[in-house]
Design a protein around this motif. Structure first.
Motif, PDB file in Angstrom:
ATOM      1  N   THR A  94       8.722   0.692   7.955  1.00 38.33           N
ATOM      2  CA  THR A  94       7.675   1.581   8.492  1.00 38.33           C
ATOM      3  C   THR A  94       7.846   1.739   9.999  1.00 38.33           C
ATOM      4  O   THR A  94       7.762   2.854  10.537  1.00 38.33           O
ATOM      5  N   ILE A  95       8.104   0.627  10.659  1.00 48.71           N
ATOM      6  CA  ILE A  95       8.290   0.662  12.115  1.00 48.71           C
ATOM      7  C   ILE A  95       9.536   1.493  12.449  1.00 48.71           C
ATOM      8  O   ILE A  95       9.519   2.323  13.356  1.00 48.71           O
ATOM      9  N   ALA A  96      10.599   1.301  11.682  1.00 50.40           N
ATOM     10  CA  ALA A  96      11.836   2.075  11.909  1.00 50.40           C
ATOM     11  C   ALA A  96      11.588   3.564  11.689  1.00 50.40           C
ATOM     12  O   ALA A  96      12.075   4.402  12.456  1.00 50.40           O
ATOM     13  N   LEU A  97      10.807   3.896  10.659  1.00 51.17           N
ATOM     14  CA  LEU A  97      10.527   5.312  10.383  1.00 51.17           C
ATOM     15  C   LEU A  97       9.705   5.929  11.509  1.00 51.17           C
ATOM     16  O   LEU A  97       9.993   7.039  11.960  1.00 51.17           O
ATOM     17  N   GLU A  98       8.705   5.198  11.965  1.00 51.83           N
ATOM     18  CA  GLU A  98       7.883   5.719  13.071  1.00 51.83           C
ATOM     19  C   GLU A  98       8.745   6.011  14.285  1.00 51.83           C
ATOM     20  O   GLU A  98       8.595   7.045  14.933  1.00 51.83           O
ATOM     21  N   LYS A  99       9.644   5.100  14.576  1.00 47.02           N
ATOM     22  CA  LYS A  99      10.511   5.274  15.750  1.00 47.02           C
ATOM     23  C   LYS A  99      11.436   6.481  15.563  1.00 47.02           C
ATOM     24  O   LYS A  99      11.597   7.305  16.463  1.00 47.02           O
ATOM     25  N   MET A 100      12.012   6.549  14.371  1.00 46.80           N
ATOM     26  CA  MET A 100      12.927   7.649  14.039  1.00 46.80           C
ATOM     27  C   MET A 100      12.234   8.999  14.225  1.00 46.80           C
ATOM     28  O   MET A 100      12.780   9.929  14.802  1.00 46.80           O
ATOM     29  N   LEU A 101      10.998   9.086  13.716  1.00 45.97           N
ATOM     30  CA  LEU A 101      10.256  10.346  13.808  1.00 45.97           C
ATOM     31  C   LEU A 101       9.864  10.609  15.258  1.00 45.97           C
ATOM     32  O   LEU A 101      10.014  11.722  15.774  1.00 45.97           O
ATOM     33  N   ASN A 102       9.384   9.573  15.912  1.00 44.89           N
ATOM     34  CA  ASN A 102       8.965   9.702  17.313  1.00 44.89           C
ATOM     35  C   ASN A 102      10.103  10.194  18.207  1.00 44.89           C
ATOM     36  O   ASN A 102       9.914  11.087  19.031  1.00 44.89           O
ATOM     37  N   ASP A 103      11.299   9.651  17.993  1.00 50.49           N
ATOM     38  CA  ASP A 103      12.476  10.061  18.781  1.00 50.49           C
ATOM     39  C   ASP A 103      12.800  11.544  18.574  1.00 50.49           C
ATOM     40  O   ASP A 103      13.494  12.146  19.387  1.00 50.49           O
ATOM     41  N   ARG A 104      12.336  12.100  17.452  1.00 52.06           N
ATOM     42  CA  ARG A 104      12.629  13.505  17.137  1.00 52.06           C
ATOM     43  C   ARG A 104      11.383  14.380  17.274  1.00 52.06           C
ATOM     44  O   ARG A 104      11.306  15.471  16.720  1.00 52.06           O
ATOM     45  N   GLY A 105      10.377  13.858  17.982  1.00 53.03           N
ATOM     46  CA  GLY A 105       9.156  14.636  18.245  1.00 53.03           C
ATOM     47  C   GLY A 105       8.270  14.828  17.028  1.00 53.03           C
ATOM     48  O   GLY A 105       7.532  15.811  16.927  1.00 53.03           O
ATOM     49  N   MET A 106       8.333  13.884  16.071  1.00 52.13           N
ATOM     50  CA  MET A 106       7.504  13.997  14.861  1.00 52.13           C
ATOM     51  C   MET A 106       6.712  12.709  14.656  1.00 52.13           C
ATOM     52  O   MET A 106       6.905  11.728  15.349  1.00 52.13           O
ATOM     53  N   LYS A 107       5.833  12.753  13.640  1.00 53.37           N
ATOM     54  CA  LYS A 107       5.083  11.550  13.274  1.00 53.37           C
ATOM     55  C   LYS A 107       4.747  11.591  11.781  1.00 53.37           C
ATOM     56  O   LYS A 107       4.966  12.618  11.131  1.00 53.37           O
ATOM     57  N   ILE A 108       4.188  10.484  11.282  1.00 58.41           N
ATOM     58  CA  ILE A 108       3.660  10.471   9.917  1.00 58.41           C
ATOM     59  C   ILE A 108       2.247  11.023  10.026  1.00 58.41           C
ATOM     60  O   ILE A 108       1.421  10.484  10.759  1.00 58.41           O
ATOM     61  N   ASP A 109       1.967  12.131   9.333  1.00 58.91           N
ATOM     62  CA  ASP A 109       0.641  12.722   9.436  1.00 58.91           C
ATOM     63  C   ASP A 109      -0.334  12.102   8.445  1.00 58.91           C
ATOM     64  O   ASP A 109      -1.489  11.881   8.766  1.00 58.91           O
ATOM     65  N   SER A 110       0.140  11.839   7.237  1.00 57.40           N
ATOM     66  CA  SER A 110      -0.769  11.299   6.236  1.00 57.40           C
ATOM     67  C   SER A 110      -0.026  10.420   5.247  1.00 57.40           C
ATOM     68  O   SER A 110       1.102  10.720   4.851  1.00 57.40           O
ATOM     69  N   MET A 111      -0.669   9.323   4.864  1.00 54.60           N
ATOM     70  CA  MET A 111      -0.101   8.422   3.869  1.00 54.60           C
ATOM     71  C   MET A 111      -0.997   8.486   2.638  1.00 54.60           C
ATOM     72  O   MET A 111      -2.150   8.035   2.676  1.00 54.60           O
ATOM     73  N   LEU A 112      -0.491   9.093   1.584  1.00 55.94           N
ATOM     74  CA  LEU A 112      -1.285   9.280   0.365  1.00 55.94           C
ATOM     75  C   LEU A 112      -0.995   8.121  -0.577  1.00 55.94           C
ATOM     76  O   LEU A 112       0.149   7.945  -1.016  1.00 55.94           O
ATOM     77  N   VAL A 113      -2.010   7.323  -0.846  1.00 58.89           N
ATOM     78  CA  VAL A 113      -1.799   6.123  -1.658  1.00 58.89           C
ATOM     79  C   VAL A 113      -2.401   6.309  -3.047  1.00 58.89           C
ATOM     80  O   VAL A 113      -3.613   6.478  -3.186  1.00 58.89           O
ATOM     81  N   LEU A 114      -1.537   6.282  -4.069  1.00 61.92           N
ATOM     82  CA  LEU A 114      -2.006   6.443  -5.452  1.00 61.92           C
ATOM     83  C   LEU A 114      -2.509   5.104  -5.995  1.00 61.92           C
ATOM     84  O   LEU A 114      -1.772   4.113  -6.002  1.00 61.92           O
ATOM     85  N   ASP A 115      -3.759   5.102  -6.415  1.00 59.91           N
ATOM     86  CA  ASP A 115      -4.348   3.900  -7.019  1.00 59.91           C
ATOM     87  C   ASP A 115      -4.286   3.997  -8.535  1.00 59.91           C
ATOM     88  O   ASP A 115      -4.833   4.937  -9.113  1.00 59.91           O
ATOM     89  N   VAL A 116      -3.602   3.025  -9.148  1.00 61.45           N
ATOM     90  CA  VAL A 116      -3.460   3.014 -10.616  1.00 61.45           C
ATOM     91  C   VAL A 116      -3.637   1.582 -11.115  1.00 61.45           C
ATOM     92  O   VAL A 116      -3.108   0.644 -10.514  1.00 61.45           O
TER      93      VAL A 116
END
Ligand code: ADP
Length: 192
Positions: A94-116
């Motif tokens: 998760t930390i790596a993804l945030e950094k990857m997106l941040n370096d490219r001017g993006m972010k995670i906008d929403s995390m949709l969690v399916l409850d089952v």
């Protein structure tokens, strides 16, 4: 770009819903499970190394999937955003993804969690085994191990994203269409 994570335990319907959502909203669907299975069927060295880990229901090393995702992000053009499915699976990813997106001017906008429910998960995976022929779906012990690995290594990401304000729980019980509607309603808030 608007970027979503679709999140939930094995059998929660991430893959099924992602394919539909990506098509409807012009998102690029990035599934590390699919990428790894493609390596295995292509018979690559990486695929050979990963297949025994996957068939036990364990996680492949973080670096492997982080590298795969980074190269896909950089080679994708012309979509409204990304829909990450089955990635991240650890807080380190998760930390790596945030950094990857941040370096490219993006972010995670929403995390949709399916409850089952647990019983429903096991039932769906056993049914899927008959259709998909995936070796990690066939053995009930491997299924239970994947659910345990999810609880131990993956679920902590929920707390991490709660702090970021991106966590969105979605009821994952019911028909494929009903769950699709619930996810769509949520995603539309972020898509113009
Ligand atoms: P499921 O549909 O059960 O959630 P996936 O198709 O996403 O499973 O992944 C299958 C297997 O591939 C996992 O059990 C794991 O071994 C490996 N895998 C997929 N994505 C990741 C990841 N992000 N990190 C580590 N291992 C992964």
């Amino acid at each position: 770009m608007v970027n979503f994570l679709i999140f939930g335990p094995p059998g929660s319907g991430k893959g099924t819903q992602s394919v539909r959502l990506a098509e409807k909203y012009n998102l690029t669907h990035l599934s590390t499970g699919d990428m790894l299975r493609a390596e295995i069927s292509a018979g690559t060295e990486l695929g050979k190394k990963m297949s025994s880990i996957m068939s036990k229901g364990e996680l492949v090393p973080d670096e492997v999937v982080i590298e795969m995702i980074a190269s896909k992000i950089d080679s994708t053009k012309g979509c409204a955003g990304f829909l990450f499915d089955g990635f991240p699976r650890t807080v380190a990813q998760t930390i790596a993804l945030e950094k990857m997106l941040n370096d490219r001017g993006m972010k995670i906008d929403s995390m949709l969690v399916l409850d089952v429910d647990h019983d429903e998960l096991v039932k769906r995976l056993i049914t899927r085994a008959e259709l998909s022929g995936r070796p990690d779906d066939k053995d009930p012990n491997v299924i239970e191990n994947r659910i345990d690995v999810y609880k131990e290594k993956t679920e902590p990401i929920i707390d991490y994203c709660r702090k970021r304000g991106t966590y969105q729980p979605v009821n994952g019980m019911g028909s494929i269409e009903d769950i699709f509607e619930r996810l769509s309603r949520n995603m539309k808030r972020y898509l113009k």
